[in-house]
Design a protein around this motif. Structure first.
Motif, PDB file in Angstrom:
ATOM      1  N   ARG A  27       0.841  -1.193   0.000  1.00  0.00           N
ATOM      2  CA  ARG A  27       0.000   0.000   0.000  1.00  0.00           C
ATOM      3  C   ARG A  27       0.877   1.245   0.000  1.00  0.00           C
ATOM      4  N   GLN A  28       0.281   2.314  -0.519  1.00  0.00           N
ATOM      5  CA  GLN A  28       0.980   3.592  -0.553  1.00  0.00           C
ATOM      6  C   GLN A  28       0.009   4.698  -0.197  1.00  0.00           C
ATOM      7  N   ALA A  29       0.267   5.338   0.916  1.00  0.00           N
ATOM      8  CA  ALA A  29      -0.539   6.472   1.355  1.00  0.00           C
ATOM      9  C   ALA A  29       0.052   7.756   0.778  1.00  0.00           C
ATOM     10  N   PRO A  30      -0.739   8.811   0.659  1.00  0.00           N
ATOM     11  CA  PRO A  30      -0.233  10.072   0.119  1.00  0.00           C
ATOM     12  C   PRO A  30       0.976  10.576   0.885  1.00  0.00           C
ATOM     13  N   GLY A  31       2.020  10.894   0.146  1.00  0.00           N
ATOM     14  CA  GLY A  31       3.220  11.427   0.763  1.00  0.00           C
ATOM     15  C   GLY A  31       4.108  10.405   1.437  1.00  0.00           C
ATOM     16  N   LYS A  32       3.753   9.143   1.320  1.00  0.00           N
ATOM     17  CA  LYS A  32       4.540   8.087   1.965  1.00  0.00           C
ATOM     18  C   LYS A  32       5.051   7.093   0.931  1.00  0.00           C
ATOM     19  N   GLU A  33       6.057   6.328   1.345  1.00  0.00           N
ATOM     20  CA  GLU A  33       6.593   5.311   0.470  1.00  0.00           C
ATOM     21  C   GLU A  33       5.673   4.084   0.454  1.00  0.00           C
ATOM     22  N   ARG A  34       5.765   3.336  -0.621  1.00  0.00           N
ATOM     23  CA  ARG A  34       4.996   2.097  -0.709  1.00  0.00           C
ATOM     24  C   ARG A  34       5.548   1.104   0.312  1.00  0.00           C
ATOM     25  N   GLU A  35       4.648   0.438   1.008  1.00  0.00           N
ATOM     26  CA  GLU A  35       5.081  -0.502   2.046  1.00  0.00           C
ATOM     27  C   GLU A  35       4.390  -1.849   1.881  1.00  0.00           C
ATOM     28  N   LEU A  36       5.086  -2.884   2.321  1.00  0.00           N
ATOM     29  CA  LEU A  36       4.515  -4.231   2.299  1.00  0.00           C
ATOM     30  C   LEU A  36       3.468  -4.346   3.393  1.00  0.00           C
ATOM     31  N   VAL A  37       2.322  -4.874   3.007  1.00  0.00           N
ATOM     32  CA  VAL A  37       1.243  -5.110   3.964  1.00  0.00           C
ATOM     33  C   VAL A  37       1.207  -6.578   4.378  1.00  0.00           C
ATOM     34  N   ALA A  38       1.233  -7.462   3.387  1.00  0.00           N
ATOM     35  CA  ALA A  38       1.155  -8.893   3.678  1.00  0.00           C
ATOM     36  C   ALA A  38       1.661  -9.675   2.481  1.00  0.00           C
ATOM     37  N   SER A  39       2.190 -10.852   2.752  1.00  0.00           N
ATOM     38  CA  SER A  39       2.652 -11.720   1.678  1.00  0.00           C
ATOM     39  C   SER A  39       2.383 -13.166   2.046  1.00  0.00           C
ATOM     40  N   MET A  40       2.305 -13.994   1.008  1.00  0.00           N
ATOM     41  CA  MET A  40       2.034 -15.414   1.224  1.00  0.00           C
ATOM     42  C   MET A  40       2.830 -16.226   0.214  1.00  0.00           C
ATOM     43  N   GLY A  41       3.470 -17.289   0.683  1.00  0.00           N
ATOM     44  CA  GLY A  41       4.235 -18.148  -0.192  1.00  0.00           C
ATOM     45  C   GLY A  41       3.349 -19.019  -1.067  1.00  0.00           C
ATOM     46  N   SER A  42       3.977 -19.748  -1.971  1.00  0.00           N
ATOM     47  CA  SER A  42       3.242 -20.509  -2.971  1.00  0.00           C
ATOM     48  C   SER A  42       2.369 -21.595  -2.359  1.00  0.00           C
ATOM     49  N   GLY A  43       2.810 -22.179  -1.253  1.00  0.00           N
ATOM     50  CA  GLY A  43       2.039 -23.238  -0.627  1.00  0.00           C
ATOM     51  C   GLY A  43       0.898 -22.753   0.227  1.00  0.00           C
ATOM     52  N   GLY A  44       0.849 -21.464   0.472  1.00  0.00           N
ATOM     53  CA  GLY A  44      -0.227 -20.900   1.271  1.00  0.00           C
ATOM     54  C   GLY A  44      -0.015 -21.023   2.764  1.00  0.00           C
ATOM     55  N   HIS A  45       1.158 -21.494   3.170  1.00  0.00           N
ATOM     56  CA  HIS A  45       1.394 -21.697   4.591  1.00  0.00           C
ATOM     57  C   HIS A  45       2.297 -20.641   5.203  1.00  0.00           C
ATOM     58  N   THR A  46       3.119 -20.021   4.397  1.00  0.00           N
ATOM     59  CA  THR A  46       4.061 -19.023   4.899  1.00  0.00           C
ATOM     60  C   THR A  46       3.495 -17.640   4.647  1.00  0.00           C
ATOM     61  N   THR A  47       3.235 -16.918   5.723  1.00  0.00           N
ATOM     62  CA  THR A  47       2.685 -15.570   5.610  1.00  0.00           C
ATOM     63  C   THR A  47       3.543 -14.585   6.381  1.00  0.00           C
ATOM     64  N   ASN A  48       3.438 -13.349   5.967  1.00  0.00           N
ATOM     65  CA  ASN A  48       4.172 -12.274   6.628  1.00  0.00           C
ATOM     66  C   ASN A  48       3.282 -11.043   6.616  1.00  0.00           C
ATOM     67  N   TYR A  49       3.202 -10.366   7.754  1.00  0.00           N
ATOM     68  CA  TYR A  49       2.354  -9.189   7.865  1.00  0.00           C
ATOM     69  C   TYR A  49       3.134  -8.013   8.438  1.00  0.00           C
ATOM     70  N   ALA A  50       2.780  -6.833   7.996  1.00  0.00           N
ATOM     71  CA  ALA A  50       3.297  -5.627   8.641  1.00  0.00           C
ATOM     72  C   ALA A  50       2.745  -5.576  10.065  1.00  0.00           C
ATOM     73  N   ASP A  51       3.537  -5.072  10.976  1.00  0.00           N
ATOM     74  CA  ASP A  51       3.100  -5.005  12.371  1.00  0.00           C
ATOM     75  C   ASP A  51       1.802  -4.215  12.513  1.00  0.00           C
ATOM     76  N   SER A  52       1.639  -3.218  11.684  1.00  0.00           N
ATOM     77  CA  SER A  52       0.486  -2.329  11.808  1.00  0.00           C
ATOM     78  C   SER A  52      -0.840  -3.003  11.444  1.00  0.00           C
ATOM     79  N   VAL A  53      -0.786  -4.160  10.770  1.00  0.00           N
ATOM     80  CA  VAL A  53      -2.026  -4.817  10.353  1.00  0.00           C
ATOM     81  C   VAL A  53      -2.209  -6.189  10.980  1.00  0.00           C
ATOM     82  N   LYS A  54      -1.243  -6.651  11.728  1.00  0.00           N
ATOM     83  CA  LYS A  54      -1.353  -7.976  12.349  1.00  0.00           C
ATOM     84  C   LYS A  54      -2.594  -8.060  13.232  1.00  0.00           C
ATOM     85  N   GLY A  55      -3.310  -9.163  13.070  1.00  0.00           N
ATOM     86  CA  GLY A  55      -4.527  -9.365  13.842  1.00  0.00           C
ATOM     87  C   GLY A  55      -5.757  -8.731  13.220  1.00  0.00           C
ATOM     88  N   ARG A  56      -5.575  -7.901  12.217  1.00  0.00           N
ATOM     89  CA  ARG A  56      -6.710  -7.241  11.566  1.00  0.00           C
ATOM     90  C   ARG A  56      -6.860  -7.659  10.106  1.00  0.00           C
TER      91      ARG A  56
END
Length: 118
Positions: A38-67
């Motif tokens: 995601r990219q908010a106005p005036g900010k750099e693009r940041e990773l929000v979430a990612s998932m590996g090919s098998g669907g088991h490996t995920t990664n989330y930005a701290d700001s969105v974890k749990g939501r």
């Protein structure tokens, strides 16, 4: 050539939910990692979430974890982002990105606007 089309963005009140979708089309035999940025106005693009090919490996930005929850349907070449308990600071243009074998830079979608009002 690979094309990505995002959908599901819009205007929502704080505390609400949205579900983003991103469909990949073209000559695709396999998709490795799928992700949302995601990219908010005036900010750099940041990773929000990612998932590996098998669907088991995920990664989330701290700001969105749990939501936010990322998921994928490999049969449909689609990645989703379920966004709950949205906050005004989640307002941004959301982009999906995928990597297929043989590519280093990956492919980007055109983006979908998410606006969270107070």
């Amino acid at each position: 050539q690979v094309q990505l089309v995002e959908s599901g963005g819009g205007l929502v009140q704080a505390g609400g939910s949205l579900r983003l979708s991103c469909v990949a089309s073209g000559i695709i035999f396999r998709i490795n990692m799928m992700s949302w940025y995601r990219q908010a106005p005036g900010k750099e693009r940041e990773l929000v979430a990612s998932m590996g090919s098998g669907g088991h490996t995920t990664n989330y930005a701290d700001s969105v974890k749990g939501r936010f929850t990322i998921s994928r349907d490999n049969a449909k070449n689609t990645v989703y982002l379920q966004m709950n308990s949205l906050k005004t600071e989640d307002t941004a243009v959301y982009y999906c990105k995928i990597w297929v074998p043989g590519t280093v830079s990956g492919y980007w979608g055109q983006g979908t606007q998410v606006t969270v009002s107070s």
